[in-house]
Write a protein that holds these residues in place. Structure first.
Motif, PDB file in Angstrom:
ATOM      1  N   TRP A  65       0.906  -1.374  -0.260  1.00 59.02           N
ATOM      2  CA  TRP A  65       0.227  -0.535   0.015  1.00 59.02           C
ATOM      3  C   TRP A  65       1.149   1.441  -0.030  1.00 59.02           C
ATOM      4  O   TRP A  65       0.615   2.882   0.053  1.00 59.02           O
ATOM      5  CB  TRP A  65      -1.231  -0.133   1.227  1.00 59.02           C
ATOM      6  CG  TRP A  65      -1.856  -1.533   0.792  1.00 59.02           C
ATOM      7  CD1 TRP A  65      -2.053  -2.187   2.296  1.00 59.02           C
ATOM      8  CD2 TRP A  65      -3.268  -1.357   0.359  1.00 59.02           C
ATOM      9  NE1 TRP A  65      -3.244  -3.012   1.763  1.00 59.02           N
ATOM     10  CE2 TRP A  65      -3.961  -2.147   0.657  1.00 59.02           C
ATOM     11  CE3 TRP A  65      -3.421  -0.299  -0.696  1.00 59.02           C
ATOM     12  CZ2 TRP A  65      -5.210  -2.855   0.251  1.00 59.02           C
ATOM     13  CZ3 TRP A  65      -4.512  -0.503  -1.286  1.00 59.02           C
ATOM     14  CH2 TRP A  65      -5.547  -2.084  -1.061  1.00 59.02           C
ATOM     15  N   PHE A  66       1.887   1.174   0.221  1.00 56.34           N
ATOM     16  CA  PHE A  66       2.825   2.306   0.627  1.00 56.34           C
ATOM     17  C   PHE A  66       3.685   2.735  -0.946  1.00 56.34           C
ATOM     18  O   PHE A  66       5.101   3.149  -0.855  1.00 56.34           O
ATOM     19  CB  PHE A  66       3.877   2.116   1.872  1.00 56.34           C
ATOM     20  CG  PHE A  66       3.296   2.244   3.429  1.00 56.34           C
ATOM     21  CD1 PHE A  66       2.297   2.721   3.565  1.00 56.34           C
ATOM     22  CD2 PHE A  66       2.965   1.051   3.991  1.00 56.34           C
ATOM     23  CE1 PHE A  66       1.782   3.400   4.959  1.00 56.34           C
ATOM     24  CE2 PHE A  66       2.179   1.412   4.682  1.00 56.34           C
ATOM     25  CZ  PHE A  66       1.216   1.763   5.040  1.00 56.34           C
ATOM     26  N   GLY A  67       3.848   1.700  -1.826  1.00 55.76           N
ATOM     27  CA  GLY A  67       4.635   1.713  -3.161  1.00 55.76           C
ATOM     28  C   GLY A  67       4.407   2.583  -3.545  1.00 55.76           C
ATOM     29  O   GLY A  67       3.135   3.201  -3.699  1.00 55.76           O
ATOM     30  N   TRP A  68       5.498   3.142  -4.614  1.00 58.58           N
ATOM     31  CA  TRP A  68       4.852   4.116  -5.764  1.00 58.58           C
ATOM     32  C   TRP A  68       4.384   3.501  -6.496  1.00 58.58           C
ATOM     33  O   TRP A  68       3.219   4.393  -6.474  1.00 58.58           O
ATOM     34  CB  TRP A  68       5.836   4.853  -6.214  1.00 58.58           C
ATOM     35  CG  TRP A  68       5.959   5.625  -6.795  1.00 58.58           C
ATOM     36  CD1 TRP A  68       6.631   5.245  -8.763  1.00 58.58           C
ATOM     37  CD2 TRP A  68       5.425   7.176  -6.615  1.00 58.58           C
ATOM     38  NE1 TRP A  68       6.122   6.678  -9.203  1.00 58.58           N
ATOM     39  CE2 TRP A  68       6.062   7.524  -8.084  1.00 58.58           C
ATOM     40  CE3 TRP A  68       5.814   7.829  -5.715  1.00 58.58           C
ATOM     41  CZ2 TRP A  68       5.414   8.940  -8.058  1.00 58.58           C
ATOM     42  CZ3 TRP A  68       5.193   9.270  -5.914  1.00 58.58           C
ATOM     43  CH2 TRP A  68       5.130   9.846  -6.966  1.00 58.58           C
ATOM     44  N   ASN A  69       3.569   2.653  -7.033  1.00 60.32           N
ATOM     45  CA  ASN A  69       3.034   2.020  -8.085  1.00 60.32           C
ATOM     46  C   ASN A  69       1.871   2.643  -7.741  1.00 60.32           C
ATOM     47  O   ASN A  69       0.534   2.719  -8.112  1.00 60.32           O
ATOM     48  CB  ASN A  69       3.929   1.559  -8.554  1.00 60.32           C
ATOM     49  CG  ASN A  69       4.623   1.158  -9.656  1.00 60.32           C
ATOM     50  OD1 ASN A  69       5.049   2.261 -10.570  1.00 60.32           O
ATOM     51  ND2 ASN A  69       5.651  -0.099  -9.939  1.00 60.32           N
ATOM     52  N   THR A  70       1.471   1.777  -6.778  1.00 65.79           N
ATOM     53  CA  THR A  70       0.362   1.955  -5.888  1.00 65.79           C
ATOM     54  C   THR A  70      -0.609   3.423  -5.374  1.00 65.79           C
ATOM     55  O   THR A  70      -1.727   3.907  -6.336  1.00 65.79           O
ATOM     56  CB  THR A  70       0.150   1.257  -4.495  1.00 65.79           C
ATOM     57  OG1 THR A  70       0.321  -0.270  -5.002  1.00 65.79           O
ATOM     58  CG2 THR A  70      -0.947   1.177  -4.160  1.00 65.79           C
TER      59      THR A  70
END
Length: 341
Positions: free
Chosen positions: A10-15
């Motif tokens: 949930w903290f990924g850049w793509n997400t």
């Protein structure tokens, strides 16, 4: 996004980049959180109490256990950040446009009387009309098409259907011997058409009448039937096939006179039913007539857009509660410096 709320994805850049932020201005407040904590540190630094400790104890302040005292403020910062992310309301929006066709109900009325065997159209009027009608059906999409044949009587050969292969088979089987009663009953054919189409739920109902125009029999006047068709919302296009009737000359043979078409009846029928009259003196002209009708009666389409919105603010709200619980737990243990409260 099927992962569980406690996933670090949930903290990924793509997400984060894939989200639509309903209230993005809350995100602008995130950098202010560490700034506020730093200002609090500056203003309260002089008022903090300090406990004098021997050198040995002070020397051990650099080990990893003493660094746990930063867990509580870091957890508070993360909790406030998650609250702001949640307030920004991250969403995934899926838009889909479905196209629905509003088909037309079309009834083809084909004259199969003996006069349709004249050869002023190659190879004769009936065969030419069948071929062009088949090409017309091939050019339609999503329309219900039916078939009525008539001579001295009129019969519904095929009801309104979208099974075009079935229509082709009926067209191929049509011949002048299918109706033994001699004559041309245009009024009866129109009456059968109205009977077939009056219960149709379509907003567009069209009848295409192909004949030499010579109404010789039948119990119903063609103009009366045309007005009845108009009352039920059926628009009639009439097509006169063959040479148009004219004043005979000395050079005309009896066969030539029989082959000529009386277009006056077809003209009045089209006018009475808000349609249009066409004349086809040869096979290519007949093809052009059907092409014109194809342009006049285009399938109507309507686009329906579906917009599905999925909110994911709860995920970050759960994380905010988790970090807040960590901060409260750390405050009650050795991780926090109670003398600085």
């Amino acid at each position: 996004m099927e992962q569980q709320w406690f996933s670090f994805e949930w903290f990924g850049w793509n997400t984060l980049r894939s989200f639509h932020w309903e209230y993005p201005y809350f995100l602008y407040a995130i950098p202010a959180i560490p700034l506020l904590l730093w200002l609090r540190y500056l203003f309260h630094r002089g008022a903090r109490q300090h406990l004098a400790m021997p050198y040995e104890a002070t020397a051990t302040a650099e080990d990893w256990l003493t660094r746990l005292r930063y867990v509580q403020p870091v957890a508070v910062v993360l909790a406030l950040t998650m609250v702001l992310v949640s307030l920004a309301r991250p969403q995934v929006i899926t838009e889909r446009t479905d196209r629905y066709s509003e088909g037309i109900d079309i009834m083809l009325l084909l004259d199969i009387s003996d006069s349709m065997l004249e050869k002023d159209l190659e190879p004769n009027r009936l065969v030419a009309a069948k071929k062009v009608a088949r090409d017309f059906i091939q050019g339609r999409l999503h329309d219900r098409i039916g078939l009525i044949i008539f001579a001295g009587e009129a019969f519904s050969l095929c009801p309104l259907t979208t099974d075009y292969q079935l229509l082709y088979s009926f067209l191929d089987d049509i011949n002048s011997t299918m109706i033994r009663t001699a004559g041309t009953a245009i009024g009866s054919a129109l009456a059968v058409t109205v009977n077939r189409m009056r219960e149709s739920g379509s907003d567009s109902k069209v009848a295409i009448l192909i004949s030499d125009g010579d109404n010789t029999t039948g119990n119903l006047d063609p103009l009366t039937a045309a007005r009845l068709a108009k009352a039920f919302g059926v628009r009639i296009y009439t097509i006169a096939v063959g040479q148009v009737a004219r004043r005979p000359t000395r050079e005309d043979s009896l066969r030539t006179l029989n082959a000529q078409v009386d277009e006056s009846v077809l003209l009045r029928i089209a006018a009475a039913a808000d349609g249009k009259y066409f004349r086809a003196a040869d096979t290519s002209a007949l093809s052009r007539v059907f092409a014109q009708i194809n342009q006049l009666e285009k399938v109507k389409f309507r686009n329906v857009m579906y917009r599905e919105v999925k909110d994911y603010y709860r995920v970050y709200l759960y994380w905010a509660v988790l970090f807040l619980l960590v901060a409260l737990a750390a405050k009650s243990t050795f991780m926090a410096n109670i003398l600085e409260d």
